[in-house]
Scaffold this motif. Sequence first.
Motif, PDB file in Angstrom:
ATOM      1  N   ASN A  47       0.840  -1.188   0.000  1.00  0.00           N
ATOM      2  CA  ASN A  47       0.000   0.000   0.000  1.00  0.00           C
ATOM      3  C   ASN A  47       0.880   1.245   0.000  1.00  0.00           C
ATOM      4  OD1 ASN A  47      -2.437  -1.497   0.250  1.00  0.00           O
ATOM      5  ND2 ASN A  47      -1.891  -1.869   2.378  1.00  0.00           N
ATOM      6  N   GLU A  48       0.265   2.376  -0.178  1.00  0.00           N
ATOM      7  CA  GLU A  48       1.005   3.642  -0.191  1.00  0.00           C
ATOM      8  C   GLU A  48       1.794   3.873   1.100  1.00  0.00           C
ATOM      9  OE1 GLU A  48       1.565   6.025  -2.566  1.00  0.00           O
ATOM     10  OE2 GLU A  48       0.724   4.480  -3.869  1.00  0.00           O
ATOM     11  N   ASP A  49       1.278   3.377   2.225  1.00  0.00           N
ATOM     12  CA  ASP A  49       1.959   3.592   3.508  1.00  0.00           C
ATOM     13  C   ASP A  49       3.115   2.622   3.734  1.00  0.00           C
ATOM     14  OD1 ASP A  49       0.656   1.211   4.114  1.00  0.00           O
ATOM     15  OD2 ASP A  49      -0.602   2.068   5.684  1.00  0.00           O
ATOM     16  N   GLY A  50       3.351   1.697   2.801  1.00  0.00           N
ATOM     17  CA  GLY A  50       4.447   0.741   2.918  1.00  0.00           C
ATOM     18  C   GLY A  50       4.043  -0.612   3.445  1.00  0.00           C
ATOM     19  N   LEU A  71      13.059 -10.501   0.811  1.00  0.00           N
ATOM     20  CA  LEU A  71      14.480 -10.619   1.160  1.00  0.00           C
ATOM     21  C   LEU A  71      15.036 -11.971   0.725  1.00  0.00           C
ATOM     22  CD1 LEU A  71      14.324  -8.899   4.641  1.00  0.00           C
ATOM     23  CD2 LEU A  71      15.711  -8.110   2.688  1.00  0.00           C
ATOM     24  N   LYS A  72      14.284 -13.032   0.952  1.00  0.00           N
ATOM     25  CA  LYS A  72      14.712 -14.378   0.555  1.00  0.00           C
ATOM     26  C   LYS A  72      14.817 -14.491  -0.967  1.00  0.00           C
ATOM     27  CE  LYS A  72      15.459 -18.748   1.728  1.00  0.00           C
ATOM     28  NZ  LYS A  72      16.688 -19.143   2.359  1.00  0.00           N
ATOM     29  N   LEU A  73      13.997 -13.727  -1.681  1.00  0.00           N
ATOM     30  CA  LEU A  73      14.008 -13.738  -3.138  1.00  0.00           C
ATOM     31  C   LEU A  73      15.073 -12.813  -3.731  1.00  0.00           C
ATOM     32  CD1 LEU A  73      10.162 -13.790  -3.729  1.00  0.00           C
ATOM     33  CD2 LEU A  73      11.775 -15.633  -4.243  1.00  0.00           C
ATOM     34  N   GLY A  74      15.886 -12.205  -2.869  1.00  0.00           N
ATOM     35  CA  GLY A  74      17.008 -11.407  -3.354  1.00  0.00           C
ATOM     36  C   GLY A  74      16.800  -9.903  -3.356  1.00  0.00           C
ATOM     37  N   GLU A  75      15.671  -9.445  -2.850  1.00  0.00           N
ATOM     38  CA  GLU A  75      15.456  -8.004  -2.758  1.00  0.00           C
ATOM     39  C   GLU A  75      16.495  -7.424  -1.795  1.00  0.00           C
ATOM     40  OE1 GLU A  75      13.386  -4.853  -4.243  1.00  0.00           O
ATOM     41  OE2 GLU A  75      12.683  -6.890  -4.603  1.00  0.00           O
ATOM     42  N   ARG A  76      17.101  -6.328  -2.163  1.00  0.00           N
ATOM     43  CA  ARG A  76      18.121  -5.703  -1.313  1.00  0.00           C
ATOM     44  C   ARG A  76      17.484  -5.037  -0.090  1.00  0.00           C
ATOM     45  NH1 ARG A  76      18.805  -2.992  -5.786  1.00  0.00           N
ATOM     46  NH2 ARG A  76      18.820  -1.043  -4.642  1.00  0.00           N
ATOM     47  N   ILE A  82      11.517  -2.914   0.738  1.00  0.00           N
ATOM     48  CA  ILE A  82      11.990  -3.346   2.061  1.00  0.00           C
ATOM     49  C   ILE A  82      12.052  -2.166   3.024  1.00  0.00           C
ATOM     50  CG2 ILE A  82      13.915  -4.386   3.340  1.00  0.00           C
ATOM     51  CD1 ILE A  82      12.228  -6.344   1.591  1.00  0.00           C
ATOM     52  N   ARG A  83      12.579  -1.046   2.582  1.00  0.00           N
ATOM     53  CA  ARG A  83      12.658   0.135   3.458  1.00  0.00           C
ATOM     54  C   ARG A  83      11.270   0.574   3.904  1.00  0.00           C
ATOM     55  NH1 ARG A  83      13.700   4.576   1.604  1.00  0.00           N
ATOM     56  NH2 ARG A  83      13.693   4.145  -0.610  1.00  0.00           N
ATOM     57  N   ARG A  84      10.316   0.595   2.955  1.00  0.00           N
ATOM     58  CA  ARG A  84       8.962   1.027   3.295  1.00  0.00           C
ATOM     59  C   ARG A  84       8.279   0.043   4.231  1.00  0.00           C
ATOM     60  NH1 ARG A  84       6.152   4.265  -0.387  1.00  0.00           N
ATOM     61  NH2 ARG A  84       4.667   4.403   1.318  1.00  0.00           N
ATOM     62  N   ALA A  85       8.448  -1.266   3.971  1.00  0.00           N
ATOM     63  CA  ALA A  85       7.839  -2.274   4.853  1.00  0.00           C
ATOM     64  C   ALA A  85       8.443  -2.184   6.246  1.00  0.00           C
ATOM     65  CB  ALA A  85       8.020  -3.671   4.273  1.00  0.00           C
ATOM     66  N   ALA A  86       9.762  -2.048   6.339  1.00  0.00           N
ATOM     67  CA  ALA A  86      10.429  -1.953   7.645  1.00  0.00           C
ATOM     68  C   ALA A  86       9.972  -0.701   8.393  1.00  0.00           C
ATOM     69  CB  ALA A  86      11.946  -1.959   7.469  1.00  0.00           C
ATOM     70  N   GLY A  87       9.860   0.409   7.691  1.00  0.00           N
ATOM     71  CA  GLY A  87       9.378   1.636   8.333  1.00  0.00           C
ATOM     72  C   GLY A  87       7.953   1.480   8.828  1.00  0.00           C
ATOM     73  N   LEU A 123      12.183  -7.177  10.660  1.00  0.00           N
ATOM     74  CA  LEU A 123      13.014  -5.992  10.924  1.00  0.00           C
ATOM     75  C   LEU A 123      14.477  -6.378  11.116  1.00  0.00           C
ATOM     76  CD1 LEU A 123      10.757  -3.819  13.253  1.00  0.00           C
ATOM     77  CD2 LEU A 123      11.358  -3.407  10.859  1.00  0.00           C
ATOM     78  N   HIS A 124      14.722  -7.473  11.803  1.00  0.00           N
ATOM     79  CA  HIS A 124      16.098  -7.941  11.999  1.00  0.00           C
ATOM     80  C   HIS A 124      16.759  -8.238  10.658  1.00  0.00           C
ATOM     81  CE1 HIS A 124      19.552 -10.091  13.541  1.00  0.00           C
ATOM     82  NE2 HIS A 124      19.178 -11.174  12.859  1.00  0.00           N
ATOM     83  N   ARG A 125      16.069  -8.969   9.797  1.00  0.00           N
ATOM     84  CA  ARG A 125      16.651  -9.325   8.496  1.00  0.00           C
ATOM     85  C   ARG A 125      16.752  -8.129   7.568  1.00  0.00           C
ATOM     86  NH1 ARG A 125      14.259 -15.375   7.655  1.00  0.00           N
ATOM     87  NH2 ARG A 125      15.596 -16.333   9.241  1.00  0.00           N
ATOM     88  N   ALA A 126      15.854  -7.145   7.729  1.00  0.00           N
ATOM     89  CA  ALA A 126      15.907  -5.941   6.893  1.00  0.00           C
ATOM     90  C   ALA A 126      17.008  -4.987   7.358  1.00  0.00           C
ATOM     91  CB  ALA A 126      14.556  -5.227   6.905  1.00  0.00           C
TER      92      ALA A 126
END
Length: 193
Positions: A47-50, A71-76, A82-87, A123-126
């Motif tokens: 979504n727009e909010d991540g 992340l497992k699929l190779g996303e940096r 990843i940054r948006r999901a972690a945030g 969050l740990h893996r990101a």
Amino acid sequence: RDGSWFCVTFITALAALALTVARDAVPSERTQGPLERARRWLAASRNEDGGHREAISLNVWDTALAALALLKLGERKTSEPIRRAAGWLADSQQSNGGWSFHALRGPGLLPDADDTALATLALHRAGGQPEHVARGAAWLLDKQGRDGSWSTYVPEAGDVGCVSVTAHALTTMLALGEDNAVTRGTRWLERAP
């Protein structure tokens, strides 16, 4: 055809994670196409909010699983998905360190061990969110039952240890190097019916 399984985030994330395990165990070119399409679909389904959410509002679970699968699929770790999901996950953490199934705050939305385990692990893996990881880990450690298990909400208060919740918590504790919690939880799993 769109790269998802049933157009559902958590099912697509779980299927992609399972396929990566299969691919790693028995290398096959047959998995590359489906995994790449799943990676693209998961990256685009936020979504727009991540965050990621389905109609049933399991958005913490969906977002954590989507991030773990990407992340497992190779996303940096530094990629926008990843940054948006972690945030989004960091912003959704409750003041006591846990996560509920939904990012909304209010009465009745108690944090639970399943969502907290997955959000902490994601969050740990990101990377980049050590204070949120530490608070999530502390919450999980505090909720481990005397028998070594984790239940969904409140251990030993009528909420019994659960194999799947304990497995998610153990995966997180293992990644964080919490050896005592892992030993106790593993012993419980070995005895679980």
